[in-house]
Motif scaffolding. Sequence first.
Motif, PDB file in Angstrom:
ATOM      1  N   PRO A  53      -4.189   1.938   7.517  1.00 14.18           N
ATOM      2  CA  PRO A  53      -3.274   3.043   7.796  1.00 14.18           C
ATOM      3  C   PRO A  53      -2.274   2.719   8.902  1.00 14.18           C
ATOM      4  O   PRO A  53      -2.640   2.120   9.908  1.00 14.18           O
ATOM      5  CB  PRO A  53      -4.203   4.163   8.278  1.00 14.18           C
ATOM      6  CG  PRO A  53      -5.576   3.746   7.967  1.00 14.18           C
ATOM      7  CD  PRO A  53      -5.600   2.280   7.748  1.00 14.18           C
ATOM      8  N   TRP A  54      -1.034   3.138   8.707  1.00 13.98           N
ATOM      9  CA  TRP A  54      -0.023   2.988   9.748  1.00 13.98           C
ATOM     10  C   TRP A  54       0.415   4.334  10.317  1.00 13.98           C
ATOM     11  O   TRP A  54       0.605   4.475  11.509  1.00 13.98           O
ATOM     12  CB  TRP A  54       1.210   2.235   9.218  1.00 13.98           C
ATOM     13  CG  TRP A  54       2.223   2.042  10.310  1.00 13.98           C
ATOM     14  CD1 TRP A  54       2.201   1.069  11.274  1.00 13.98           C
ATOM     15  CD2 TRP A  54       3.339   2.872  10.606  1.00 13.98           C
ATOM     16  NE1 TRP A  54       3.242   1.255  12.147  1.00 13.98           N
ATOM     17  CE2 TRP A  54       3.958   2.347  11.758  1.00 13.98           C
ATOM     18  CE3 TRP A  54       3.890   4.003  10.009  1.00 13.98           C
ATOM     19  CZ2 TRP A  54       5.093   2.909  12.332  1.00 13.98           C
ATOM     20  CZ3 TRP A  54       5.022   4.574  10.578  1.00 13.98           C
ATOM     21  CH2 TRP A  54       5.615   4.022  11.726  1.00 13.98           C
ATOM     22  N   CYS A  55       0.571   5.356   9.424  1.00 13.27           N
ATOM     23  CA  CYS A  55       1.194   6.610   9.887  1.00 13.27           C
ATOM     24  C   CYS A  55       0.204   7.762  10.039  1.00 13.27           C
ATOM     25  O   CYS A  55       0.454   8.691  10.797  1.00 13.27           O
ATOM     26  CB  CYS A  55       2.309   7.028   8.941  1.00 13.27           C
ATOM     27  SG  CYS A  55       1.738   7.626   7.335  1.00 13.27           S
ATOM     28  N   ALA A  56      -0.883   7.745   9.287  1.00  9.76           N
ATOM     29  CA  ALA A  56      -1.878   8.822   9.271  1.00  9.76           C
ATOM     30  C   ALA A  56      -1.298  10.174   8.879  1.00  9.76           C
ATOM     31  O   ALA A  56      -1.916  11.206   9.125  1.00  9.76           O
ATOM     32  CB  ALA A  56      -2.614   8.922  10.623  1.00  9.76           C
ATOM     33  N   GLY A  58       0.871  10.491   5.749  1.00 13.32           N
ATOM     34  CA  GLY A  58       1.341  10.575   4.369  1.00 13.32           C
ATOM     35  C   GLY A  58       2.635   9.889   4.022  1.00 13.32           C
ATOM     36  O   GLY A  58       3.104  10.024   2.898  1.00 13.32           O
ATOM     37  N   VAL A  59       3.246   9.139   4.948  1.00 14.09           N
ATOM     38  CA  VAL A  59       4.534   8.545   4.593  1.00 14.09           C
ATOM     39  C   VAL A  59       4.487   7.059   4.228  1.00 14.09           C
ATOM     40  O   VAL A  59       5.338   6.599   3.485  1.00 14.09           O
ATOM     41  CB  VAL A  59       5.630   8.767   5.675  1.00 14.09           C
ATOM     42  CG1 VAL A  59       5.847  10.233   5.942  1.00 14.09           C
ATOM     43  CG2 VAL A  59       5.330   8.035   6.944  1.00 14.09           C
ATOM     44  N   CYS A  60       3.497   6.306   4.738  1.00 13.80           N
ATOM     45  CA  CYS A  60       3.581   4.845   4.575  1.00 13.80           C
ATOM     46  C   CYS A  60       2.868   4.310   3.336  1.00 13.80           C
ATOM     47  O   CYS A  60       3.149   3.216   2.882  1.00 13.80           O
ATOM     48  CB  CYS A  60       3.059   4.131   5.818  1.00 13.80           C
ATOM     49  SG  CYS A  60       1.254   4.162   6.011  1.00 13.80           S
ATOM     50  N   PHE A  61       1.931   5.035   2.797  1.00 12.39           N
ATOM     51  CA  PHE A  61       1.160   4.620   1.617  1.00 12.39           C
ATOM     52  C   PHE A  61       0.383   3.323   1.832  1.00 12.39           C
ATOM     53  O   PHE A  61       0.122   2.585   0.895  1.00 12.39           O
ATOM     54  CB  PHE A  61       2.056   4.533   0.370  1.00 12.39           C
ATOM     55  CG  PHE A  61       2.510   5.888  -0.105  1.00 12.39           C
ATOM     56  CD1 PHE A  61       3.480   6.589   0.597  1.00 12.39           C
ATOM     57  CD2 PHE A  61       1.956   6.467  -1.233  1.00 12.39           C
ATOM     58  CE1 PHE A  61       3.882   7.861   0.186  1.00 12.39           C
ATOM     59  CE2 PHE A  61       2.361   7.736  -1.646  1.00 12.39           C
ATOM     60  CZ  PHE A  61       3.328   8.427  -0.937  1.00 12.39           C
ATOM     61  N   CYS A  63      -2.625   3.400   3.120  1.00 14.13           N
ATOM     62  CA  CYS A  63      -4.038   3.792   3.185  1.00 14.13           C
ATOM     63  C   CYS A  63      -4.622   4.035   1.791  1.00 14.13           C
ATOM     64  O   CYS A  63      -5.635   4.709   1.660  1.00 14.13           O
ATOM     65  CB  CYS A  63      -4.179   5.063   4.021  1.00 14.13           C
ATOM     66  SG  CYS A  63      -3.311   6.464   3.292  1.00 14.13           S
ATOM     67  N   GLN A  74      -3.988   8.632  -1.344  1.00 13.21           N
ATOM     68  CA  GLN A  74      -3.721   8.475   0.085  1.00 13.21           C
ATOM     69  C   GLN A  74      -4.921   8.993   0.878  1.00 13.21           C
ATOM     70  O   GLN A  74      -5.175  10.201   0.918  1.00 13.21           O
ATOM     71  CB  GLN A  74      -2.473   9.267   0.471  1.00 13.21           C
ATOM     72  CG  GLN A  74      -1.172   8.618   0.035  1.00 13.21           C
ATOM     73  CD  GLN A  74       0.003   9.549   0.263  1.00 13.21           C
ATOM     74  OE1 GLN A  74       0.148  10.537  -0.435  1.00 13.21           O
ATOM     75  NE2 GLN A  74       0.829   9.232   1.244  1.00 13.21           N
ATOM     76  N   CYS A  76      -5.271   9.260   4.010  1.00 12.48           N
ATOM     77  CA  CYS A  76      -4.922  10.101   5.161  1.00 12.48           C
ATOM     78  C   CYS A  76      -4.540  11.513   4.752  1.00 12.48           C
ATOM     79  O   CYS A  76      -4.427  12.393   5.600  1.00 12.48           O
ATOM     80  CB  CYS A  76      -3.792   9.469   5.972  1.00 12.48           C
ATOM     81  SG  CYS A  76      -2.182   9.564   5.174  1.00 12.48           S
TER      82      CYS A  76
HETATM   83  S1  FES Z   1      -1.673   6.105   6.599  1.00 18.64           S
HETATM   84 FE1  FES Z   1       0.385   6.272   6.014  1.00 18.64          FE
HETATM   85  S2  FES Z   1       0.237   7.280   4.100  1.00 18.64           S
HETATM   86 FE2  FES Z   1      -1.774   7.276   4.786  1.00 18.64          FE
END
Ligand code: FES
Lengths: 97, 444
Positions: A53-56, A58-61, A63, A74, A76
């Motif tokens: 995970p990078w963003c936690a 929902g934007v980076c996908f 996870c 996702q 997160c």
């Molecule tokens: S951590 Fe970025 S979308 Fe889930």
Amino acid sequence: MFRRLPERKASVTIEIDGEPVSTAPGDSVAAAMLAAGIAVFRHAPVDGGLRGPWCAMGVCFECLVEIDGEPNRQACMTPVREGLRVARRTDGSEPGR
Amino acid sequence: MSVDLVIVGAGPAGMAAAVEAAEHGLSVTVLDDQPEPGGQIYRGIERAGPELTAILGEEYEAGRELAADFRSARIDYLPNSAVWRLDAGARIAFSREGSASTVSARRVLIATGAMERPMPIPGAERPGVMGAGAAQVLLKASGLVPAGRIVLAGSGPLLLLVGCQLLDAGAEVAAVLETTAGGDYLDAAPTLPRALAGWRDLARGVAMKRRLRRAGVAFRSGVRGLAATGQSVRFDGGEIACDLLLLHEGVVPQTHLSRQAGLAHRWRPEQRHWAPVADALGRTAEETLLVAGDAGGIAGARAASLSGRVAARLAAGVDPGRLIAALDRERAMRPLLDRLFRPHTALPADEALVCRCESVTAGDIRQAVRDGAMGPNQLKAFARVGMGPCQGRMCGLAAAEVIASERGLPVEEVGSFRIRPPVKPVTLGELASMEGEAADAEAL
Ligand code: FES
Ligand SMILES: Cc1cc2nc3c(=O)[nH]c(=O)nc-3n(C[C@H](O)[C@H](O)[C@H](O)COP(=O)(O)OP(=O)(O)OC[C@H]3O[C@@H](n4cnc5c(N)ncnc54)[C@H](O)[C@@H]3O)c2cc1C
């Protein structure tokens, strides 16, 4: 990797890669995995590199995992629920749990 | 189903708008993709116990009352609802717990908030590297505190705030590496006149820095050449070992929904991001579509709730009155903060992954430009940039800036990705559930 504030009590059990893991209500699947010491969620489809995970939010996908048999969910954005099953799409070569 | 006002997002902007609109007698539906209200700043506020609120402070605690007002308002609040399509005709498609539905409204308020600006340094995609805001999300929602040595790198007030919060949570913050030279400005802040718009935020920045320094956190500013190895962070002239590297270079509006709805967007050079074109009250070129909060341009939580209330009054046909002056005052703080914390303009190194989904580096993008890619949309064809599941959320800004610099053009001339629905993932099962709404084929 992460520890939890004592005020958060674990009371929900999910299954990660076949093993039971106890988590707290209000956790996302990603938070539950990180709290269980899992940093690697998947291999990048193109270069095979390890990702987590990078963003936690929902934007980076980054996870994406399999949840209750459905691939590429996702982690997160999915709240934990008793008995939920997570499977990582990894080949087992990643550094331990 | 049809209502007076649909609000997308239950952060401070969406919550305040919902409360205000209900007070003026509108029928309101709020759709938010999180399980509980709060948005980013107040995430998890309803469940936060004394330990967490002691760490996160008064500013966070302030959200409790708003969330309570939101809960008791006469509205239809649908959590876990991801909006994946919005028409200018104010028709909305969303997925909730495995099924998809549509709702129509006389007006739609886009209050989707912000996301952290992706910071494509080499190695940023490795496990053990995250957004600083992501660490804060985990703390707010789950009470998780990173164990081991933490380094924070980048710029902006939130970088310092997260550093302080992690210290208060008992974490080991080893260093803060600031990419701005802005640290120097902060040091000069106490000598600035108190009447200056933004002084209070500045003074807070100074206090946070002092707090971190006192705790023994090493500070460096003007840091260049950042790269993550997985066990350490490297930079020009040094390397620091760490278990977790938290990156942050400010927040930028989430524009996928407003773009997909067909609204025009403007490049804001002072903040280096795109925002939907709207007037000071949040009215767009489409009469049916309003914007509020950070989705319309970064202005913080207080401005977000004020702008939400203004938009709600517009939707109710009521004069926003004094709220407008309050909103103007709030926004007047921004220019100074923007200048101080302007993300530095160094472009990603050739080896940095700009598009994580398709593993495309900044070097690949530069090559594609040399091969003839003129803008982000051509990059899709040349290098698959923006074609993956994140739909360009992670690469869009950096890709446009790399192209602009290669071509010697301003970013606004290079443009941005065209965004098509669905803007959030929809499963076949969810689509199947829409049958009977006679909308499935048309909705996509
Ligand atoms: S951590 Fe970025 S979308 Fe889930
Ligand atoms: C990770 C992060 C942490 C932050 N922490 C702080 C902080 O501690 N202090 C501070 O002052 N500022 C913080 N900010 C800045 C923040 O943007 C503002 O303070 C404030 O939260 C903005 O309020 P808002 O109502 O405009 O949007 P938000 O609070 O962002 O709320 C928007 C809501 O809309 C939801 N949403 C977005 N798209 C969709 C969709 N398509 N369908 C359904 N729902 C959707 C989001 O999940 C979210 O719940 C943070 C920003 C980020 C990104």
